[in-house]
Scaffold this motif. Structure first.
Motif, PDB file in Angstrom:
ATOM      1  N   UNK A  46      37.178  52.185 -24.045  1.00 24.36           N
ATOM      2  CA  UNK A  46      37.604  51.480 -22.655  1.00 24.36           C
ATOM      3  C   UNK A  46      36.860  53.923 -22.839  1.00 24.36           C
ATOM      4  N   UNK A  47      36.165  54.988 -22.889  1.00 24.08           N
ATOM      5  CA  UNK A  47      35.469  55.500 -22.495  1.00 24.08           C
ATOM      6  C   UNK A  47      36.601  55.955 -22.202  1.00 24.08           C
ATOM      7  N   UNK A  48      38.054  56.562 -22.703  1.00 26.30           N
ATOM      8  CA  UNK A  48      38.758  56.980 -21.851  1.00 26.30           C
ATOM      9  C   UNK A  48      39.131  58.493 -23.046  1.00 26.30           C
ATOM     10  N   UNK A  49      40.396  59.286 -22.772  1.00 24.84           N
ATOM     11  CA  UNK A  49      40.192  59.894 -24.205  1.00 24.84           C
ATOM     12  C   UNK A  49      40.660  60.047 -24.966  1.00 24.84           C
ATOM     13  N   UNK A  50      41.477  58.692 -25.338  1.00 23.67           N
ATOM     14  CA  UNK A  50      41.785  58.498 -26.345  1.00 23.67           C
ATOM     15  C   UNK A  50      41.027  57.483 -26.973  1.00 23.67           C
ATOM     16  N   UNK A  51      39.719  57.210 -27.056  1.00 22.86           N
ATOM     17  CA  UNK A  51      38.743  57.093 -27.441  1.00 22.86           C
ATOM     18  C   UNK A  51      38.294  57.205 -29.248  1.00 22.86           C
TER      19      UNK A  51
ATOM     20  N   UNK B 111      46.569  51.432 -27.227  1.00 26.57           N
ATOM     21  CA  UNK B 111      47.881  51.343 -26.425  1.00 26.57           C
ATOM     22  C   UNK B 111      47.285  51.863 -25.622  1.00 26.57           C
ATOM     23  N   UNK B 112      46.576  51.391 -24.010  1.00 25.67           N
ATOM     24  CA  UNK B 112      46.757  51.717 -23.098  1.00 25.67           C
ATOM     25  C   UNK B 112      48.173  52.386 -21.822  1.00 25.67           C
ATOM     26  N   UNK B 113      49.364  51.493 -23.113  1.00 23.82           N
ATOM     27  CA  UNK B 113      50.411  52.530 -22.294  1.00 23.82           C
ATOM     28  C   UNK B 113      51.205  52.222 -20.897  1.00 23.82           C
ATOM     29  N   UNK B 114      50.220  50.951 -20.850  1.00 24.69           N
ATOM     30  CA  UNK B 114      51.316  50.520 -19.738  1.00 24.69           C
ATOM     31  C   UNK B 114      52.578  49.591 -19.433  1.00 24.69           C
TER      32      UNK B 114
END
Length: 625
Positions: free
Chosen positions: A499-504, A594-597
């Motif tokens: 998802x091109x976030x820091x979690x990738x 997991x996006x954590x929402x």
């Protein structure tokens, strides 16, 4: 490992009870019965308690006590079923009855939950109207917003949900405790009310209403599932301990519910019967009379307690809806969507009644909701007694002959009295109707009533005459299967969602742990723009082009490190697009971040991970961000 087949799978076994002693052990088990007890304090109970207290003073307190004892027996059986067999009542019914019968049982149970929800809507709307002078139509529509509250609480875990419910119950209890000091009931007359008296005419009718409103069918489904949120040791001693502590939980919670119901009846008797108001059946009338007799404090407390009771019952009704849907027909739906559908189906008749019959019609609608509940009650009680009496399935934990006798006697009383209530209601409709309305009653209502009666007889006789093949379930003294081979599984094609976030980086790291440098890695990203939703792969806006460039950078970086990687981009709905890529590329293992929402964000952004997990046929590893 969670197979997804457990009752309330998201919170199954989520409360630890082991390695605790004394009060800590008791407190670990306390909770499920409190969620159940709110069904014994909902607005439907209020209506019958107020009518009984205003018409007959304290004379019907013994009826409340008797119905509470019956409820205590049946709820303890429900808890026993969940603890011993590891099944809720709906799941056990699915194993014991044919599929078509389970479909009808589900429909009836769902109608009962909608009817119960209808009572909560009316109670909440009346409470808001009394407290804030909000028009009933707006109060009814406003109740749909509790979907967000329900989702928030479910995401916080079972313990926090229980604390919230217990807080609402406390508000109800404290409100009526203060009310008792205000109205100052006659203690001697209250004590005489515990002595049984003859019931006839209108007193019998109200007594039937009190009993019918006390034992709610959805509470039996709910309790058998909630007890499974406690982790227990599956041994004889562990199961005995769980049954014992859950019985304590049930006794405490239902006796508190009895005290609240008795307080409502005593309030009505002290405030109305003693002052000559013998026909107070409407909750609004009770509020107005309280203000006239005792000033503003008493009615305000009354309205606050009504709102709290309605809200708490709404939450437990949602949980029961999930249990019967997953248990009877194996259908799983997002909690917020199921809550929204149930609430919408309950709101429609309430709005229709206000628009066409005026606000005074809500009282009659409240009574009708209790009639619908009474129709469902036998379909929960009779299977419950059959299941807990079955020594083959329950082993040494099957109920004894005296408990069985008491249970069947309770079932006979409840089903008989509720059948009488339904008969009298239909007879009343016939006497009051004419023309086309009368034709509809004979052509539709009466055949449905007979059909439901025939189904009830089938539910009773089926376990006695035929043995339906049960699906494999856990029973005490089971033997674990022998493990012969634990060779590591080698995955050759692994999908990793991006998802091109820091979690990738963390997600990719977990992905390569599964296959090393021998596997093929497919990096998956889904473009969710409006254009992608409508035009799919034909769209090439700025965001889409940027996503293609970014994912290609990941592929190049992995290839430089010696990993075999490729990119696949989907368009539109994330869960469907990911599933399509997994199936099309024959991916063997999926790693997702997991996006954590939580709560409201889940409602807005969706729960992609959970949906994908149910849509694909391969293992899914969820990496918490």
């Amino acid at each position: 490992m969670n197979t997804g087949k457990e009752s309330l799978a998201d919170v199954h076994g989520s409360v630890n009870t082991e390695n605790k002693t004394g009060w800590r052990k008791i407190l670990a088990f306390l909770g499920p019965a409190y969620l159940v007890s709110v069904g014994y304090m909902d607005p439907g109970n209020w209506a019958t308690d107020i009518a009984g207290g205003s018409a007959f003073g304290y004379k019907l307190i013994w009826v409340l006590l008797a119905s509470n004892l019956i409820a205590l027996l049946l709820q303890s059986l429900s808890a026993r079923l969940g603890i011993v067999r590891g099944l809720d009542l709906a799941q056990a019914s699915k194993n014991a009855y044919p599929r078509v019968v389970n479909l009808f049982l589900y429909i009836l149970a769902q109608l009962a939950i909608i009817a119960c929800d209808l009572a909560e809507i009316i109670g909440m709307a009346i409470g808001l109207n009394l407290l804030f002078d909000l028009p009933l139509i707006w109060g009814v529509l406003l109740t749909i917003t509790d979907t967000v509250l329900m989702l928030f609480l479910m995401n916080k875990g079972m313990r926090k949900l229980e604390v919230f419910i217990i807080s609402l119950i406390s508000v109800v209890g404290l409100s009526f405790l203060v009310e008792m000091f205000i109205v100052q009931p006659d203690v001697v007359e209250v004590a005489k009310g515990f002595i049984p008296t003859n019931l006839s005419g209108s007193s019998l009718y109200i007594a039937i209403g009190i009993i019918g409103a006390t034992v709610m069918p959805h509470n039996l489904y709910l309790h058998s599932s909630l007890v499974q949120t406690r982790q227990i040791v599956r041994t004889d001693e562990g199961i005995k301990t769980a049954i014992r502590f859950n019985f304590f939980d049930t006794v405490i919670a239902l006796n508190l519910a009895f005290l609240v119901n008795a307080a409502i009846l005593i309030l009505a008797a002290s405030a109305f019967y003693r002052n000559g108001y013998f026909e107070v059946a409407e909750i609004q009338d009770a509020y107005k009379l309280l203000e006239n007799i005792f000033g503003k404090t008493a009615p305000v407390l009354f309205a606050i307690a009504l709102i709290a009771a309605g809200q708490s019952s709404t939450i437990t009704g949602t949980l029961a809806g999930q249990i019967i849907m997953e248990g009877h027909v194996n259908l799983r739906m997002e909690p917020w969507l199921r809550r929204l559908l149930t609430r919408a189906l309950a709101i429609v008749p309430a709005v229709f009644t206000i628009l066409y019959f005026g606000e005074d019609g809500l009282g009659n609608l409240l009574i009708l909701s209790q009639v619908v509940l009474s129709l469902q009650l036998g379909f929960a009680i009779i299977p419950l007694i059959h299941f807990t009496s079955d020594r083959q399935k329950m082993g040494s934990f099957s109920i004894g002959k005296w408990t069985k006798l008491g249970a069947w006697a309770s079932a006979l009383i409840i089903v008989g009295l509720n059948a009488k209530l339904v008969y009298e209601e239909i007879s009343g409709w016939i006497n009051e109707s004419s023309g086309a309305s009368l034709v509809w009653i004979y052509a539709l209502v009466i055949p449905i009533a007979f059909g439901i009666g025939a189904l009830l007889l089938y539910v009773f006789f089926r376990p006695l005459l035929f043995k339906h093949r049960d699906d494999p379930i856990f029973i005490p003294h089971g033997i674990a299967s022998v493990i012969k081979d634990l060779d590591a599984i080698q995955y050759n094609h692994i999908g990793i969602t991006i998802d091109f976030s820091k979690n990738d980086t963390n997600t990719i790291r977990h992905g390569i742990m599964q296959g090393g440098k021998k596997a093929l890695y497919t990096l998956i990203h889904v473009v969710e723009t409006a254009g992608a939703q409508y035009y799919g792969g034909e769209v090439m806006d700025h965001e889409t082009q940027s996503d293609f460039d970014n994912i290609e950078q990941y592929v190049v970086a992995m290839q430089k490190l010696g990993y075999n990687a490729q990119a696949k981009v989907g368009f539109g709905t994330p869960a469907k697009s990911i599933t399509k890529i997994v199936e099309g590329e024959k991916i063997e293992f999926v790693v997702m971040g997991s996006h954590g929402h939580k709560a409201i964000k889940d409602l807005i952004f969706g729960t992609t991970v959970n949906k994908v997990r149910h849509m694909v046929d391969v293992p899914v590893l969820v990496v918490k961000s």
